[in-house]
Design a protein around this motif. Structure first.
Motif, PDB file in Angstrom:
ATOM      1  N   VAL A  46       0.851  -1.189   0.000  1.00 35.41           N
ATOM      2  CA  VAL A  46       0.000   0.000   0.000  1.00 35.41           C
ATOM      3  C   VAL A  46       0.885   1.238   0.000  1.00 35.41           C
ATOM      4  N   ARG A  47       0.625   2.145  -0.919  1.00 34.58           N
ATOM      5  CA  ARG A  47       1.317   3.423  -0.973  1.00 34.58           C
ATOM      6  C   ARG A  47       0.263   4.526  -0.939  1.00 34.58           C
ATOM      7  N   ARG A  48       0.638   5.662  -0.382  1.00 30.13           N
ATOM      8  CA  ARG A  48      -0.319   6.759  -0.259  1.00 30.13           C
ATOM      9  C   ARG A  48      -0.397   7.596  -1.530  1.00 30.13           C
ATOM     10  N   SER A  49       0.741   7.794  -2.194  1.00 31.58           N
ATOM     11  CA  SER A  49       0.759   8.726  -3.311  1.00 31.58           C
ATOM     12  C   SER A  49       0.945   8.015  -4.639  1.00 31.58           C
ATOM     13  N   ALA A  50       0.464   8.660  -5.691  1.00 24.84           N
ATOM     14  CA  ALA A  50       0.634   8.124  -7.041  1.00 24.84           C
ATOM     15  C   ALA A  50       2.106   8.082  -7.432  1.00 24.84           C
ATOM     16  N   ASP A  51       2.893   9.056  -6.976  1.00 25.23           N
ATOM     17  CA  ASP A  51       4.327   9.067  -7.283  1.00 25.23           C
ATOM     18  C   ASP A  51       5.025   7.865  -6.669  1.00 25.23           C
ATOM     19  N   GLN A  52       4.667   7.519  -5.428  1.00 23.40           N
ATOM     20  CA  GLN A  52       5.260   6.338  -4.796  1.00 23.40           C
ATOM     21  C   GLN A  52       4.896   5.072  -5.562  1.00 23.40           C
ATOM     22  N   LEU A  53       3.659   4.992  -6.010  1.00 22.92           N
ATOM     23  CA  LEU A  53       3.246   3.824  -6.783  1.00 22.92           C
ATOM     24  C   LEU A  53       4.046   3.719  -8.074  1.00 22.92           C
ATOM     25  N   ARG A  54       4.254   4.843  -8.721  1.00 19.26           N
ATOM     26  CA  ARG A  54       5.016   4.841  -9.973  1.00 19.26           C
ATOM     27  C   ARG A  54       6.442   4.358  -9.743  1.00 19.26           C
ATOM     28  N   LEU A  55       7.076   4.819  -8.669  1.00 20.40           N
ATOM     29  CA  LEU A  55       8.441   4.401  -8.363  1.00 20.40           C
ATOM     30  C   LEU A  55       8.512   2.931  -7.981  1.00 20.40           C
ATOM     31  N   ALA A  56       7.467   2.461  -7.303  1.00 22.10           N
ATOM     32  CA  ALA A  56       7.487   1.092  -6.804  1.00 22.10           C
ATOM     33  C   ALA A  56       7.237   0.050  -7.887  1.00 22.10           C
ATOM     34  N   ARG A  57       6.531   0.427  -8.947  1.00 18.65           N
ATOM     35  CA  ARG A  57       6.221  -0.545  -9.994  1.00 18.65           C
ATOM     36  C   ARG A  57       7.505  -1.031 -10.652  1.00 18.65           C
ATOM     37  N   GLY A  58       7.616  -2.314 -10.792  1.00 17.51           N
ATOM     38  CA  GLY A  58       8.826  -2.901 -11.343  1.00 17.51           C
ATOM     39  C   GLY A  58       9.835  -3.263 -10.271  1.00 17.51           C
ATOM     40  N   ARG A  59       9.651  -2.751  -9.041  1.00 20.02           N
ATOM     41  CA  ARG A  59      10.564  -3.074  -7.942  1.00 20.02           C
ATOM     42  C   ARG A  59       9.919  -3.993  -6.922  1.00 20.02           C
ATOM     43  N   ASP A  60       8.602  -3.999  -6.898  1.00 13.03           N
ATOM     44  CA  ASP A  60       7.869  -4.724  -5.867  1.00 13.03           C
ATOM     45  C   ASP A  60       7.039  -5.807  -6.530  1.00 13.03           C
ATOM     46  N   GLY A  61       7.267  -7.050  -6.119  1.00  8.88           N
ATOM     47  CA  GLY A  61       6.550  -8.156  -6.737  1.00  8.88           C
ATOM     48  C   GLY A  61       5.110  -8.286  -6.280  1.00  8.88           C
ATOM     49  N   ALA A  62       4.751  -7.630  -5.188  1.00 10.62           N
ATOM     50  CA  ALA A  62       3.392  -7.741  -4.672  1.00 10.62           C
ATOM     51  C   ALA A  62       2.466  -6.783  -5.413  1.00 10.62           C
ATOM     52  N   PRO A  63       1.169  -7.112  -5.507  1.00  9.23           N
ATOM     53  CA  PRO A  63       0.212  -6.155  -6.083  1.00  9.23           C
ATOM     54  C   PRO A  63       0.229  -4.842  -5.308  1.00  9.23           C
ATOM     55  N   LEU A  64       0.193  -3.738  -6.031  1.00  9.49           N
ATOM     56  CA  LEU A  64       0.287  -2.418  -5.424  1.00  9.49           C
ATOM     57  C   LEU A  64      -1.076  -1.753  -5.364  1.00  9.49           C
ATOM     58  N   LEU A  65      -1.366  -1.138  -4.221  1.00  9.51           N
ATOM     59  CA  LEU A  65      -2.632  -0.446  -4.029  1.00  9.51           C
ATOM     60  C   LEU A  65      -2.360   0.960  -3.529  1.00  9.51           C
ATOM     61  N   ARG A  66      -3.157   1.909  -3.995  1.00  8.97           N
ATOM     62  CA  ARG A  66      -3.094   3.253  -3.431  1.00  8.97           C
ATOM     63  C   ARG A  66      -4.173   3.360  -2.370  1.00  8.97           C
ATOM     64  N   GLY A  67      -3.781   3.760  -1.165  1.00  7.73           N
ATOM     65  CA  GLY A  67      -4.770   3.806  -0.111  1.00  7.73           C
ATOM     66  C   GLY A  67      -4.282   4.543   1.118  1.00  7.73           C
ATOM     67  N   ASP A  68      -5.178   4.681   2.078  1.00  3.94           N
ATOM     68  CA  ASP A  68      -4.924   5.359   3.343  1.00  3.94           C
ATOM     69  C   ASP A  68      -4.614   4.286   4.383  1.00  3.94           C
ATOM     70  N   ALA A  69      -3.418   4.337   4.968  1.00  2.00           N
ATOM     71  CA  ALA A  69      -3.011   3.298   5.914  1.00  2.00           C
ATOM     72  C   ALA A  69      -3.785   3.351   7.219  1.00  2.00           C
ATOM     73  N   THR A  70      -4.550   4.412   7.465  1.00  2.00           N
ATOM     74  CA  THR A  70      -5.395   4.436   8.655  1.00  2.00           C
ATOM     75  C   THR A  70      -6.764   3.809   8.395  1.00  2.00           C
ATOM     76  N   ARG A  71      -7.013   3.411   7.129  1.00  2.00           N
ATOM     77  CA  ARG A  71      -8.269   2.729   6.759  1.00  2.00           C
ATOM     78  C   ARG A  71      -7.943   1.674   5.715  1.00  2.00           C
ATOM     79  N   LEU A  72      -7.309   0.620   6.141  1.00  2.00           N
ATOM     80  CA  LEU A  72      -6.859  -0.410   5.209  1.00  2.00           C
ATOM     81  C   LEU A  72      -8.035  -1.236   4.695  1.00  2.00           C
ATOM     82  N   PRO A  73      -8.032  -1.570   3.408  1.00  3.27           N
ATOM     83  CA  PRO A  73      -9.154  -2.315   2.816  1.00  3.27           C
ATOM     84  C   PRO A  73      -8.992  -3.833   2.954  1.00  3.27           C
ATOM     85  N   PHE A  74      -8.629  -4.278   4.166  1.00  2.16           N
ATOM     86  CA  PHE A  74      -8.404  -5.699   4.400  1.00  2.16           C
ATOM     87  C   PHE A  74      -9.094  -6.112   5.693  1.00  2.16           C
ATOM     88  N   ALA A  75      -9.509  -7.364   5.730  1.00  2.00           N
ATOM     89  CA  ALA A  75     -10.139  -7.902   6.935  1.00  2.00           C
ATOM     90  C   ALA A  75      -9.092  -8.115   8.022  1.00  2.00           C
TER      91      ALA A  75
END
Length: 203
Positions: A46-75
């Motif tokens: 999970v990354r907060r900003s679109a810029d972080q997501l752009r930098l992370a793509r290609g470096r992180d093997g896990a699926p990337l999500l843009r979101g607020d870490a104080t309201r995670l979309p997981f059970a």
């Protein structure tokens, strides 16, 4: 010595501090270029900003999500391990972030925090050319800092500002979230530590 505020050195020991988690589902919060170990089914980042997501793509093997870490979309209880890297300076509600990060590990699961050392790396810190560090009395002013006169003009912090959580607030965030703190360390061998790592487990 790590350059205070202006840079985020790669945490070479973060994965080792977390311990083996290969094949287990891991949630990585923040840390656009650092891995947190684990690449099993169900891993997410999970990354907060679109810029972080752009930098992370290609470096992180896990699926990337843009979101607020104080309201995670997981059970609750979804992940074996949660890592929170370099988040305390960007989170407006650090206690809320830790509380939410503590919700999603399985019982007995781990939360690893790795970020700036609040005593020696923050808006109250003035690095000197001779390697010394001046600690200004603004240390106890928590929350958002727009700028400090000793920040490098035009640098990241001069442009974006930062949030500051004094050491008691940082540690108490883990305790108040019901986590059991297992280990606290100042990684690297710098004479003045710029980073702090906390390993805690969900009851």
């Amino acid at each position: 010595m790590c350059p205070p505020i202006h840079g985020r050195p790669r945490p070479p020991s973060a994965v080792g501090f977390a311990g083996p988690c290969r094949g287990e589902p891991v949630l990585r919060i923040g840390g656009c270029e650092e891995g947190g170990g684990g690449s099993g089914d169900g891993s997410r980042a999970v990354r907060r900003s679109a810029d972080q997501l752009r930098l992370a793509r290609g470096r992180d093997g896990a699926p990337l999500l843009r979101g607020d870490a104080t309201r995670l979309p997981f059970a609750a209880g979804t992940f074996a391990t949660v890592t929170a890297l370099w988040v305390s300076t960007d989170a407006g509600d650090f206690a809320g972030l830790v509380r939410e990060a503590a919700r999603v590990p399985r019982p007995g699961g781990m939360l690893l925090f790795y970020g700036v050392h609040p005593c020696f790396n923050g808006p109250h810190i003035e690095p000197r050319p001779d390697g010394a560090t001046v600690i200004h009395p603004t240390y106890r002013i928590r929350g958002r800092h727009g700028r400090s006169p000793w920040w490098r003009e035009g640098g990241l912090r001069d442009r974006a500002g930062m949030s500051h959580v004094p050491l008691p607030g940082l540690v108490n965030a883990f305790i108040d979230a019901g986590l059991n703190i297992d280990r606290v360390t100042e990684p690297r061998e710098d004479p003045i530590p710029c980073a702090l790592a906390v390993r805690a487990f969900r009851a």
